[in-house]
Design an enzyme around this catalytic site. Structure first.
Site, short mmCIF file in Angstrom:
data_model
loop_
_atom_site.label_atom_id
_atom_site.label_comp_id
_atom_site.label_asym_id
_atom_site.label_seq_id
_atom_site.Cartn_x
_atom_site.Cartn_y
_atom_site.Cartn_z
N LYS A 193 -9.06 7.19 -18.77
CA LYS A 193 -9.39 7.75 -20.08
C LYS A 193 -8.18 7.66 -21.01
O LYS A 193 -7.70 6.57 -21.26
CB LYS A 193 -9.90 9.18 -19.89
N ASP A 250 -7.89 19.62 -13.59
CA ASP A 250 -8.26 18.30 -14.10
C ASP A 250 -8.00 18.36 -15.60
O ASP A 250 -8.75 18.99 -16.35
CB ASP A 250 -9.72 18.00 -13.79
N TYR A 255 -16.65 17.73 -14.27
CA TYR A 255 -17.05 16.32 -14.28
C TYR A 255 -18.07 16.08 -13.16
O TYR A 255 -17.84 16.51 -12.02
CB TYR A 255 -15.81 15.45 -14.08
N ARG A 259 0.84 -1.21 0.00
CA ARG A 259 0.00 0.00 0.00
C ARG A 259 0.87 1.25 0.00
O ARG A 259 0.57 2.24 -0.66
CB ARG A 259 -0.96 0.02 1.21
C1 LIG Z 1 -13.76 10.12 -15.68
C2 LIG Z 1 -13.35 11.44 -15.18
C3 LIG Z 1 -13.03 11.63 -13.83
C4 LIG Z 1 -13.14 10.52 -12.79
O1 LIG Z 1 -12.25 9.50 -13.04
P1 LIG Z 1 -12.54 7.95 -12.66
O2 LIG Z 1 -11.31 7.27 -13.13
O3 LIG Z 1 -13.77 7.54 -13.37
O4 LIG Z 1 -12.72 7.91 -11.19
C5 LIG Z 1 -12.62 12.89 -13.44
N1 LIG Z 1 -12.54 13.92 -14.32
C6 LIG Z 1 -12.85 13.76 -15.61
C7 LIG Z 1 -12.73 14.94 -16.54
C8 LIG Z 1 -13.27 12.53 -16.10
O5 LIG Z 1 -13.59 12.39 -17.38
#
Ligand SMILES: *Cc1c(COP(=O)(O)O)cnc(C)c1O
Length: 395
Positions: free
Chosen positions: A207, A182, A107, A55
């Site tokens: 993504k 982000d 998001y 961890r």
């Molecule tokens: C999918 C997404 C998230 C969250 O990520 P997860 O891996 O699904 O927890 C945060 N910000 C954006 C812009 C996203 O597309």
């Protein structure tokens, strides 16, 4: 681990090599997946290379963390079990009473975590359109003190607005707030927020970084030792860490980031232009289009406008009902949440990815369709959309 990279290496080179030295023992060119949950000590406290427990740290995870730090031109990378686990860990930097200012059109899951979880613990959550600098300035000088953290997302999801990172970071810093970006939609291939003054950059590695819809993960990068230290403390203390196999999958995805982003972005630009000429479509959101409100900024801030496109099905053409039939009628575009992978995806944000923000300030138009353009042949993709428009014409 040694570092064979030069400071002058370009991002295409970093994507292939960062964090990926051949294994010192075997020479394996691809770093192995180290599944071991614990590490032998040669006498109490005598670790061989600092690893104690899975961890706390793991060689495969560390390789990925080094890779994202290099790609973002940061000093530290920190990996988590999902993008939202990364977000949660950044929110741990807040104290009860702190104000958190989130871009509208963020998001949905980010907003849900802030408003439905963190607000209960005394964090004051607020939203603003970060493209509106007067509105931002008002929030930064609001009575009750400036926010502790400004949460930027750019390009935004799903409206593809572009936020001026360096300007927001400068204004936020002047009022004592941290700037978090982000950068999931852009990836470090298209934009590097730390170079523009952001304190932290965060990705859903699920993504584009993973890029194959086969792993869920989150990554954070920073240049600030103090923030990295606190994030690492919470990474271990709260434990939302990714498995070594998941880290390896993200690393494998990273190797082709540059070529995937090039192809997908070129196709998205062509599809966005094509959509502007469709009679069924009343608005197309894509930062590369001539009429996009932040087109010049996008050109300055991003290498390319990216591979996400959203558009509104006009009321005359059938509005929300038509949009629902349309997204179910494609052959190559798969109807699914998520984005950023080799295969093209299509969805209806209002009732899918953004259902959690329905009836809030962040709600999105019901007839908005979002495309994540993949790396298939662009003519095949356009033909697919063309057929779906035809097939969805009659109820
Ligand atoms: C999918 C997404 C998230 C969250 O990520 P997860 O891996 O699904 O927890 C945060 N910000 C954006 C812009 C996203 O597309």
């Amino acid at each position: 681990m040694s570092d064979p990279l030069n400071p002058t290496d370009h991002i295409e080179t970093l994507a292939v090599h960062a964090g990926g030295d051949p294994d010192p023992v075997t020479g394996a060119v691809v770093p192995p997946i180290q599944m071991s949950a614990t590490f032998k000590q040669d006498g109490v406290g005598g670790t061989r290379s600092g690893f104690e427990y899975g961890r706390t740290d793991n060689p495969t995870r560390r390789a990925l963390e080094e890779a994202i730090a290099a790609l973002e031109n940061g000093a530290h990378g920190i990996a988590y079990a999902s993008g939202l686990a990364a977000t949660q860990n950044i929110f741990y930097l807040l104290e009860p009473g702190d104000r958190l200012l989130v871009t509208d059109d963020a998001y949905g899951g980010t907003w849900r975590l802030a408003e439905q979880v963190w607000q209960r613990y005394g964090v004051q959550v607020d939203s603003v359109d970060l493209c509106d600098l007067e509105a931002l300035a008002a929030k930064l000088s609001a009575e009750g003190g400036p926010p502790r953290m400004v949460w930027v997302e750019t390009p935004t999801n799903p409206l593809l607005k572009v936020v001026d990172i360096s300007l927001v970071a400068r204004l936020a810093a002047a009022s004592g707030a941290l700037t978090v970006v982000d950068s999931t939609f852009a990836t470090p291939y298209l934009q590097r927020p730390l170079e523009l003054g952001a304190d932290l950059v965060i990705h859903s590695a699920t993504k584009y970084l993973g890029g194959h819809s086969d792993v869920v993960g989150g990554l954070v990068a920073t240049r600030r030792d103090d923030l990295a230290e606190r994030l690492r403390f919470h990474q271990n203390a709260a434990g939302a860490v990714p498995s070594p196999f998941d880290c390896w999958l993200v690393m494998r995805g990273l190797r082709t980031l540059a070529v995937r982003m090039e192809r997908a972005s070129a196709s998205a630009a062509a599809i966005a232009e094509w959509l502007t000429r469709r009679p069924e479509v009343s608005a197309v959101n894509y930062p590369g289009l001539a009429d996009h409100a932040q087109r010049e900024l996008a050109e300055r801030q991003m290498r390319r406008p990216g591979a996400m496109v959203s558009f509104v099905v006009s009321d005359v053409a059938g509005g929300e009902a038509r949009a629902r039939r349309f997204v179910a009628a494609t052959r190559l575009f798969t109807l699914a949440e998520s984005l950023g992978a080799v295969e093209s995806l299509i969805e209806l944000p209002a009732v899918m990815t953004h259902l959690s923000v329905a009836h809030t300030a962040l709600a999105v138009p019901p007839s908005l369709v979002r495309l994540s353009v993949g790396i298939e042949n662009v003519d095949d993709l356009m033909a697919d959309l063309d057929s779906a428009f035809a097939a969805s014409a009659d109820a």
